[in-house]
Design a protein around this motif. Sequence first.
Motif, PDB file in Angstrom:
ATOM      1  N   TYR A 134       0.830  -1.207   0.000  1.00 62.95           N
ATOM      2  CA  TYR A 134       0.000   0.000   0.000  1.00 62.95           C
ATOM      3  C   TYR A 134       0.866   1.259   0.000  1.00 62.95           C
ATOM      4  O   TYR A 134       0.496   2.289  -0.573  1.00 62.95           O
ATOM      5  N   GLY A 135       2.030   1.180   0.637  1.00 66.42           N
ATOM      6  CA  GLY A 135       2.902   2.346   0.724  1.00 66.42           C
ATOM      7  C   GLY A 135       3.482   2.773  -0.602  1.00 66.42           C
ATOM      8  O   GLY A 135       3.712   3.967  -0.826  1.00 66.42           O
ATOM      9  N   VAL A 136       3.728   1.824  -1.502  1.00 68.84           N
ATOM     10  CA  VAL A 136       4.296   2.200  -2.797  1.00 68.84           C
ATOM     11  C   VAL A 136       3.312   3.045  -3.588  1.00 68.84           C
ATOM     12  O   VAL A 136       3.707   3.973  -4.302  1.00 68.84           O
ATOM     13  N   ARG A 137       2.025   2.748  -3.449  1.00 68.98           N
ATOM     14  CA  ARG A 137       1.022   3.572  -4.147  1.00 68.98           C
ATOM     15  C   ARG A 137       1.036   4.993  -3.594  1.00 68.98           C
ATOM     16  O   ARG A 137       1.033   5.968  -4.370  1.00 68.98           O
ATOM     17  N   THR A 138       1.066   5.133  -2.285  1.00 65.00           N
ATOM     18  CA  THR A 138       1.102   6.461  -1.679  1.00 65.00           C
ATOM     19  C   THR A 138       2.362   7.214  -2.074  1.00 65.00           C
ATOM     20  O   THR A 138       2.311   8.389  -2.473  1.00 65.00           O
ATOM     21  N   THR A 139       3.502   6.545  -1.991  1.00 65.97           N
ATOM     22  CA  THR A 139       4.777   7.193  -2.285  1.00 65.97           C
ATOM     23  C   THR A 139       4.843   7.658  -3.734  1.00 65.97           C
ATOM     24  O   THR A 139       5.206   8.808  -4.013  1.00 65.97           O
ATOM     25  N   LEU A 140       4.496   6.783  -4.672  1.00 67.66           N
ATOM     26  CA  LEU A 140       4.587   7.134  -6.089  1.00 67.66           C
ATOM     27  C   LEU A 140       3.548   8.172  -6.489  1.00 67.66           C
ATOM     28  O   LEU A 140       3.852   9.089  -7.262  1.00 67.66           O
ATOM     29  N   LEU A 141       2.336   8.043  -5.977  1.00 62.29           N
ATOM     30  CA  LEU A 141       1.281   8.982  -6.353  1.00 62.29           C
ATOM     31  C   LEU A 141       1.598  10.391  -5.872  1.00 62.29           C
ATOM     32  O   LEU A 141       1.496  11.360  -6.641  1.00 62.29           O
ATOM     33  N   LEU A 142       2.003  10.521  -4.616  1.00 65.04           N
ATOM     34  CA  LEU A 142       2.323  11.851  -4.097  1.00 65.04           C
ATOM     35  C   LEU A 142       3.548  12.429  -4.777  1.00 65.04           C
ATOM     36  O   LEU A 142       3.604  13.631  -5.060  1.00 65.04           O
ATOM     37  N   ALA A 143       4.554  11.590  -5.045  1.00 61.10           N
ATOM     38  CA  ALA A 143       5.746  12.081  -5.740  1.00 61.10           C
ATOM     39  C   ALA A 143       5.397  12.553  -7.146  1.00 61.10           C
ATOM     40  O   ALA A 143       5.914  13.579  -7.619  1.00 61.10           O
TER      41      ALA A 143
END
Length: 272
Positions: free
Chosen positions: A63-72
Amino acid sequence: MTPTAAIASAALFFWFMIAVFGPLIAPHTEAEIVSQHTFAPMGDGGWLGTDKLGRDVLSRLIYGVRTTLLLALLTTVISFTLGVGLGFAAAILRGWFDVAVSRMVEAFMAFPSTLLALVVIGAFGTSVTVLVLTVGLVMSTGVFRVARALAMDIGAMDFVESARARGEGAIWLLVAEILPNAAAPLIAEFGLRFTFSILFLSGLSFLGLGIQEPAADWGLMVQENIGGLFLGSAAALIPAACIASLTVCMNLLVDWFQQRQQGETVFEKIEQ
């Protein structure tokens, strides 16, 4: 494509696929407590163990990769929209507009980027909207300088001066002359800024001013599980390694792209 660039592309493709299909393959939700044992080792309660609350590290990582990539991605798009737009406008319009915008950018750059972000987020709160807009604004100053320098260099070339002498307007010069010739450097800069966004956002989450629990973010996972290092848990090391792999692969791909563009430029000069 070189072997290094091919491996980097495959790794980036893997992470983006995980971001897209993550909720479908994650064993648990990001906030679900799956074990009564905190900092359980790998294989005990989950493939990658559990964190400080007994949540599945693998699920939170996915789930964290989605948050990290989307916000970046959002912050990079905002910074480029603002930075490139103002940079090109300053290079084309020049005069008082160029001076005013350049002085304002220099004033922002006089403050360390992390300190400026901490002040703004501390004043307006730690919501996702404030986080994205703040990081996008902070990064836009560097993009402005790159875009303005590119537009000034290209604008001084003979084919642009000829178009200006023909009476072409600023919009036509921007779309037909400057932007096509600045596309390759800007693409490489976008990749570098995307990498910087990942590190910047992860750093803010580590400091407690980024994504807040129970949402999953790689930087937050490092911060919340760092105490497990003394217990032999890898719950903090795994997201840190993921951040490193993502940023290194992106840098390798950008380096390959820049070398390829430089090679094509040299080849074109030889042909001429």
